[in-house]
Write a protein that holds these residues in place. Structure first.
Motif, PDB file in Angstrom:
ATOM      1  N   ASP A  43       0.829  -1.225  -0.068  1.00 13.76           N
ATOM      2  CA  ASP A  43       0.041  -0.111   0.164  1.00 13.76           C
ATOM      3  C   ASP A  43       0.894   1.110   0.010  1.00 13.76           C
ATOM      4  OD1 ASP A  43       0.866  -0.351   2.602  1.00 13.76           O
ATOM      5  OD2 ASP A  43      -1.031   0.277   3.608  1.00 13.76           O
ATOM      6  N   GLU A  44       2.063   1.120   0.080  1.00 11.72           N
ATOM      7  CA  GLU A  44       3.057   2.296  -0.066  1.00 11.72           C
ATOM      8  C   GLU A  44       4.104   2.469  -1.148  1.00 11.72           C
ATOM      9  OE1 GLU A  44       5.496   1.879   3.520  1.00 11.72           O
ATOM     10  OE2 GLU A  44       3.579   2.203   4.751  1.00 11.72           O
ATOM     11  N   ILE A  45       3.562   1.712  -2.137  1.00 10.44           N
ATOM     12  CA  ILE A  45       4.378   1.642  -3.402  1.00 10.44           C
ATOM     13  C   ILE A  45       3.951   2.051  -4.689  1.00 10.44           C
ATOM     14  CG2 ILE A  45       6.084  -0.271  -2.463  1.00 10.44           C
ATOM     15  CD1 ILE A  45       4.694  -2.073  -4.283  1.00 10.44           C
ATOM     16  N   GLU A 111       9.433   7.839 -11.127  1.00 10.21           N
ATOM     17  CA  GLU A 111       9.861   6.844 -10.279  1.00 10.21           C
ATOM     18  C   GLU A 111       9.118   5.794  -9.729  1.00 10.21           C
ATOM     19  OE1 GLU A 111      12.010   7.592  -6.486  1.00 10.21           O
ATOM     20  OE2 GLU A 111      13.822   7.875  -7.790  1.00 10.21           O
ATOM     21  N   TYR A 112       9.497   4.571  -9.675  1.00 13.41           N
ATOM     22  CA  TYR A 112       8.834   3.441  -9.328  1.00 13.41           C
ATOM     23  C   TYR A 112       9.850   2.777  -8.259  1.00 13.41           C
ATOM     24  CZ  TYR A 112       5.661   4.727 -13.037  1.00 13.41           C
ATOM     25  OH  TYR A 112       4.966   5.361 -13.947  1.00 13.41           O
ATOM     26  N   ASP A 113       8.673   1.805  -7.382  1.00 16.82           N
ATOM     27  CA  ASP A 113       9.318   0.982  -6.543  1.00 16.82           C
ATOM     28  C   ASP A 113       9.501  -0.257  -6.828  1.00 16.82           C
ATOM     29  OD1 ASP A 113       9.369   2.873  -4.177  1.00 16.82           O
ATOM     30  OD2 ASP A 113       7.448   3.001  -4.491  1.00 16.82           O
ATOM     31  N   ILE A 114       8.592  -0.677  -7.888  1.00 18.93           N
ATOM     32  CA  ILE A 114       8.654  -2.119  -8.449  1.00 18.93           C
ATOM     33  C   ILE A 114       8.465  -1.894 -10.062  1.00 18.93           C
ATOM     34  CG2 ILE A 114       7.750  -4.373  -8.568  1.00 18.93           C
ATOM     35  CD1 ILE A 114       7.073  -4.103  -5.807  1.00 18.93           C
ATOM     36  N   ILE A 115       9.281  -2.516 -10.844  1.00 14.53           N
ATOM     37  CA  ILE A 115       9.118  -2.465 -12.220  1.00 14.53           C
ATOM     38  C   ILE A 115       9.234  -3.946 -12.532  1.00 14.53           C
ATOM     39  CG2 ILE A 115       9.918  -1.885 -14.546  1.00 14.53           C
ATOM     40  CD1 ILE A 115      11.359   0.948 -13.040  1.00 14.53           C
ATOM     41  N   VAL A 144      13.026  -2.390  -6.944  1.00 10.54           N
ATOM     42  CA  VAL A 144      13.655  -3.810  -7.536  1.00 10.54           C
ATOM     43  C   VAL A 144      12.938  -3.751  -8.856  1.00 10.54           C
ATOM     44  CG1 VAL A 144      11.871  -5.223  -6.777  1.00 10.54           C
ATOM     45  CG2 VAL A 144      13.854  -6.200  -7.597  1.00 10.54           C
ATOM     46  N   LEU A 145      13.692  -4.132 -10.052  1.00  8.76           N
ATOM     47  CA  LEU A 145      13.410  -4.225 -11.441  1.00  8.76           C
ATOM     48  C   LEU A 145      13.194  -5.922 -11.721  1.00  8.76           C
ATOM     49  CD1 LEU A 145      12.845  -3.984 -14.305  1.00  8.76           C
ATOM     50  CD2 LEU A 145      15.181  -3.603 -14.703  1.00  8.76           C
ATOM     51  N   ILE A 146      12.256  -6.337 -11.998  1.00  7.60           N
ATOM     52  CA  ILE A 146      12.135  -7.765 -12.253  1.00  7.60           C
ATOM     53  C   ILE A 146      11.687  -8.163 -13.832  1.00  7.60           C
ATOM     54  CG2 ILE A 146      10.705  -9.955 -11.502  1.00  7.60           C
ATOM     55  CD1 ILE A 146       9.766  -8.054  -9.031  1.00  7.60           C
ATOM     56  N   LEU A 147      12.610  -8.895 -14.441  1.00 12.64           N
ATOM     57  CA  LEU A 147      12.261  -9.337 -15.723  1.00 12.64           C
ATOM     58  C   LEU A 147      11.881 -10.703 -15.818  1.00 12.64           C
ATOM     59  CD1 LEU A 147      15.503  -8.327 -17.634  1.00 12.64           C
ATOM     60  CD2 LEU A 147      13.300  -7.113 -17.695  1.00 12.64           C
ATOM     61  N   PHE A 174      16.265 -10.162 -10.949  1.00 14.78           N
ATOM     62  CA  PHE A 174      16.258  -9.196 -10.134  1.00 14.78           C
ATOM     63  C   PHE A 174      17.244  -8.247 -10.223  1.00 14.78           C
ATOM     64  CE2 PHE A 174      13.429 -12.853  -8.402  1.00 14.78           C
ATOM     65  CZ  PHE A 174      12.448 -11.989  -8.012  1.00 14.78           C
ATOM     66  N   PHE A 175      17.128  -6.950 -10.430  1.00 12.81           N
ATOM     67  CA  PHE A 175      17.859  -5.865 -10.384  1.00 12.81           C
ATOM     68  C   PHE A 175      17.769  -4.724  -9.359  1.00 12.81           C
ATOM     69  CE2 PHE A 175      17.343  -7.912 -14.507  1.00 12.81           C
ATOM     70  CZ  PHE A 175      18.821  -8.380 -14.818  1.00 12.81           C
ATOM     71  N   GLU A 176      18.780  -4.468  -8.879  1.00  7.93           N
ATOM     72  CA  GLU A 176      18.643  -3.346  -7.776  1.00  7.93           C
ATOM     73  C   GLU A 176      19.757  -2.433  -7.740  1.00  7.93           C
ATOM     74  OE1 GLU A 176      17.114  -5.380  -4.025  1.00  7.93           O
ATOM     75  OE2 GLU A 176      17.926  -6.900  -4.829  1.00  7.93           O
ATOM     76  N   TRP A 177      19.591  -1.323  -7.222  1.00 12.41           N
ATOM     77  CA  TRP A 177      20.875  -0.241  -7.122  1.00 12.41           C
ATOM     78  C   TRP A 177      22.006  -0.685  -6.480  1.00 12.41           C
ATOM     79  CZ3 TRP A 177      21.226   3.769 -10.170  1.00 12.41           C
ATOM     80  CH2 TRP A 177      20.065   4.132 -10.947  1.00 12.41           C
ATOM     81  N   GLU A 178      21.638  -1.457  -5.395  1.00 14.47           N
ATOM     82  CA  GLU A 178      22.669  -2.246  -4.581  1.00 14.47           C
ATOM     83  C   GLU A 178      22.770  -3.700  -5.072  1.00 14.47           C
ATOM     84  OE1 GLU A 178      24.749  -0.863  -2.277  1.00 14.47           O
ATOM     85  OE2 GLU A 178      23.976   1.037  -2.502  1.00 14.47           O
TER      86      GLU A 178
END
Length: 184
Positions: A43-45, A111-115, A144-147, A174-178
């Motif tokens: 509910d926060e993304i 900007e998104y929290d989950i793509i 997080v980006l999820i393919l 999964f892809f993340e900044w860190e």
């Protein structure tokens, strides 16, 4: 296909056979959302659903309380089906956009929290999605980006790769900044 959890749990959705889609399997979707449930308050993304097809992933997020979901697909019939289904289910959180995904990523600034990107399995160049998402800073700091992709594709050498999960014939990278570089 069915909605796995949330306010519309167990609701079956029947997409027309004429849509050029391959929805994420219920088993893979349930496993994916179990992972995401540990890292996000739905509910926060903000969620971006690329190559949204039937809207399967968007409905799941909306059912779990996500208030901002953008579903992008280049097929007008897919967009119309998502709009109609979201309206019938009262899922007001879902917005749709008819656009070619690669062009969309070049121009979009939100900007998104989950793509989530579930491109056709025979579509090449998925690494470009990763490049564009991070170059355009479309992913939030802890997002997080999820393919979703077939087993014969390996993205583990790409920048920002963090992990890969396999559920039958469905694979999620999964892809993340860190970068964490954990593989299971």
């Amino acid at each position: 296909m069915r909605i796995v959890s949330g306010t519309h749990k167990s609701k079956r959705i029947y997409a027309p056979k004429s849509l050029p889609v391959r929805p994420t399997t219920d088993m893979a979707k349930e496993s994916l959302f179990n992972i995401l449930n540990n890292d996000f308050y739905f509910d926060e993304i903000r969620v971006l659903d690329l190559f949204s097809g039937t809207g399967n992933i968007s409905y799941e997020f909306a059912s779990r309380g996500t208030a901002h979901i953008l579903s992008v697909d280049q097929n007008l019939n897919c967009i119309r089906f998502i709009q109609q289904t979201a309206e019938e289910l009262g899922l007001k959180a879902i917005s749709t956009l008819k656009a070619e995904v690669f062009d969309f990523l070049d121009k979009h600034k939100q900007e998104y929290d989950i793509i989530f990107a579930d491109a056709p399995y025979d579509l090449g160049g998925l690494e470009v999605i990763v490049e564009k998402v991070f170059a355009q800073s479309l992913l939030s700091k802890f997002g997080v980006l999820i393919l979703e992709h077939p087993k014969d594709q390996d993205f583990s050498e790409l920048p920002y790769f963090s992990s890969k999960r396999r559920y039958g014939n469905v694979n999620f990278s999964f892809f993340e900044w860190e970068k964490e570089n954990e593989e299971e």
